[in-house]
Design a protein around this motif. Structure first.
Motif, mmCIF file in Angstrom:
data_model
loop_
_atom_site.group_PDB
_atom_site.id
_atom_site.type_symbol
_atom_site.label_atom_id
_atom_site.label_comp_id
_atom_site.label_asym_id
_atom_site.label_seq_id
_atom_site.Cartn_x
_atom_site.Cartn_y
_atom_site.Cartn_z
ATOM 1 N N GLY A 188 3.882 20.423 6.242
ATOM 2 C CA GLY A 188 4.176 21.760 5.737
ATOM 3 C C GLY A 188 4.612 21.764 4.293
ATOM 4 N N GLN A 189 5.790 22.278 4.054
ATOM 5 C CA GLN A 189 6.344 22.326 2.699
ATOM 6 C C GLN A 189 7.195 21.096 2.374
ATOM 7 N N ARG A 204 0.867 -1.179 0.000
ATOM 8 C CA ARG A 204 0.000 0.000 0.000
ATOM 9 C C ARG A 204 0.904 1.229 0.000
ATOM 10 N N ILE A 205 0.661 2.104 -0.950
ATOM 11 C CA ILE A 205 1.439 3.335 -1.077
ATOM 12 C C ILE A 205 0.550 4.506 -0.696
ATOM 13 N N ARG A 206 1.081 5.383 0.119
ATOM 14 C CA ARG A 206 0.382 6.627 0.477
ATOM 15 C C ARG A 206 1.255 7.769 -0.013
ATOM 16 N N PHE A 207 0.670 8.619 -0.860
ATOM 17 C CA PHE A 207 1.408 9.719 -1.484
ATOM 18 C C PHE A 207 0.855 11.029 -0.938
ATOM 19 N N LEU A 208 1.658 11.744 -0.168
ATOM 20 C CA LEU A 208 1.250 13.024 0.406
ATOM 21 C C LEU A 208 1.755 14.149 -0.475
ATOM 22 N N THR A 209 0.860 15.040 -0.844
ATOM 23 C CA THR A 209 1.146 16.050 -1.854
ATOM 24 C C THR A 209 0.389 17.330 -1.545
ATOM 25 N N ARG A 210 0.553 18.306 -2.390
ATOM 26 C CA ARG A 210 -0.241 19.542 -2.343
ATOM 27 C C ARG A 210 -0.279 20.127 -3.746
ATOM 28 N N ARG A 211 -1.283 20.924 -4.000
ATOM 29 C CA ARG A 211 -1.410 21.566 -5.318
ATOM 30 C C ARG A 211 -0.276 22.559 -5.538
ATOM 31 N N GLY A 212 0.126 22.670 -6.789
ATOM 32 C CA GLY A 212 1.137 23.649 -7.157
ATOM 33 C C GLY A 212 2.553 23.250 -6.796
ATOM 34 N N CYS A 213 2.764 22.008 -6.454
ATOM 35 C CA CYS A 213 4.091 21.525 -6.059
ATOM 36 C C CYS A 213 4.720 20.799 -7.241
ATOM 37 N N ASP A 220 0.867 -3.437 -9.583
ATOM 38 C CA ASP A 220 -0.537 -3.481 -9.186
ATOM 39 C C ASP A 220 -0.706 -3.062 -7.721
ATOM 40 N N ALA A 221 0.017 -2.030 -7.326
ATOM 41 C CA ALA A 221 -0.023 -1.540 -5.946
ATOM 42 C C ALA A 221 -1.084 -0.448 -5.818
ATOM 43 N N ALA A 222 -1.816 -0.481 -4.732
ATOM 44 C CA ALA A 222 -2.828 0.542 -4.459
ATOM 45 C C ALA A 222 -2.128 1.815 -3.975
ATOM 46 N N VAL A 223 -2.613 2.954 -4.459
ATOM 47 C CA VAL A 223 -2.052 4.241 -4.047
ATOM 48 C C VAL A 223 -3.167 5.094 -3.465
ATOM 49 N N GLU A 224 -2.910 5.635 -2.283
ATOM 50 C CA GLU A 224 -3.808 6.602 -1.659
ATOM 51 C C GLU A 224 -3.184 7.978 -1.861
ATOM 52 N N TRP A 225 -3.906 8.857 -2.547
ATOM 53 C CA TRP A 225 -3.414 10.207 -2.836
ATOM 54 C C TRP A 225 -3.971 11.138 -1.761
ATOM 55 N N VAL A 226 -3.102 11.830 -1.039
ATOM 56 C CA VAL A 226 -3.527 12.667 0.082
ATOM 57 C C VAL A 226 -3.011 14.087 -0.111
ATOM 58 N N ASP A 227 -3.927 15.048 -0.173
ATOM 59 C CA ASP A 227 -3.568 16.467 -0.234
ATOM 60 C C ASP A 227 -3.414 16.950 1.210
ATOM 61 N N VAL A 228 -2.189 17.298 1.601
ATOM 62 C CA VAL A 228 -1.944 17.682 2.994
ATOM 63 C C VAL A 228 -2.680 18.957 3.387
ATOM 64 N N ASP A 229 -3.074 19.754 2.410
ATOM 65 C CA ASP A 229 -3.737 21.020 2.717
ATOM 66 C C ASP A 229 -5.202 20.859 3.122
ATOM 67 N N VAL A 230 -5.767 19.671 2.968
ATOM 68 C CA VAL A 230 -7.172 19.485 3.355
ATOM 69 C C VAL A 230 -7.306 19.068 4.820
ATOM 70 N N ASP A 231 -6.192 18.825 5.480
ATOM 71 C CA ASP A 231 -6.209 18.403 6.879
ATOM 72 C C ASP A 231 -5.180 19.222 7.647
#
Length: 83
Positions: A50-51, A4-13, A31-42
């Motif tokens: 942060g950055q 399981r992959i969790r990718f923490l990101t933000r817009r404009g990066c 065939d790995a599952a990826v969870e895309w997480v925008d850090v700015d929503v939490d």
């Protein structure tokens, strides 16, 4: 069971965009599952990361920060060794 992959990101990066392309390619190969997480929503994630994005976690362990090495991520998923 695939990793399981969790990718923490933000817009404009721009580093996030580069890393996302790598994660998408490698995840598709394994065939790995990826969870895309925008850090700015939490607020908690925003305070924690942060950055300091992108961050890639594999099975709960932070494996990459800022840049993702495609070969290393592939080897990690292939071996199943996330620790």
């Amino acid at each position: 069971m695939s990793a399981r992959i969790r990718f923490l990101t933000r817009r404009g990066c721009c580093l996030c965009e580069d890393a996302e392309a790598i994660v998408r390619r490698v995840a598709a190969r394994f065939d790995a599952a990826v969870e895309w997480v925008d850090v700015d929503v939490d607020r908690g994630l925003q305070m924690s990361y942060g950055q300091s994005v992108p961050v890639v976690q594999v099975d709960g362990e932070t494996r990459f920060r800022f840049r993702v090495d495609e070969r290393e991520l592939g080897a990690l998923l292939e071996s199943g060794d996330s620790v």
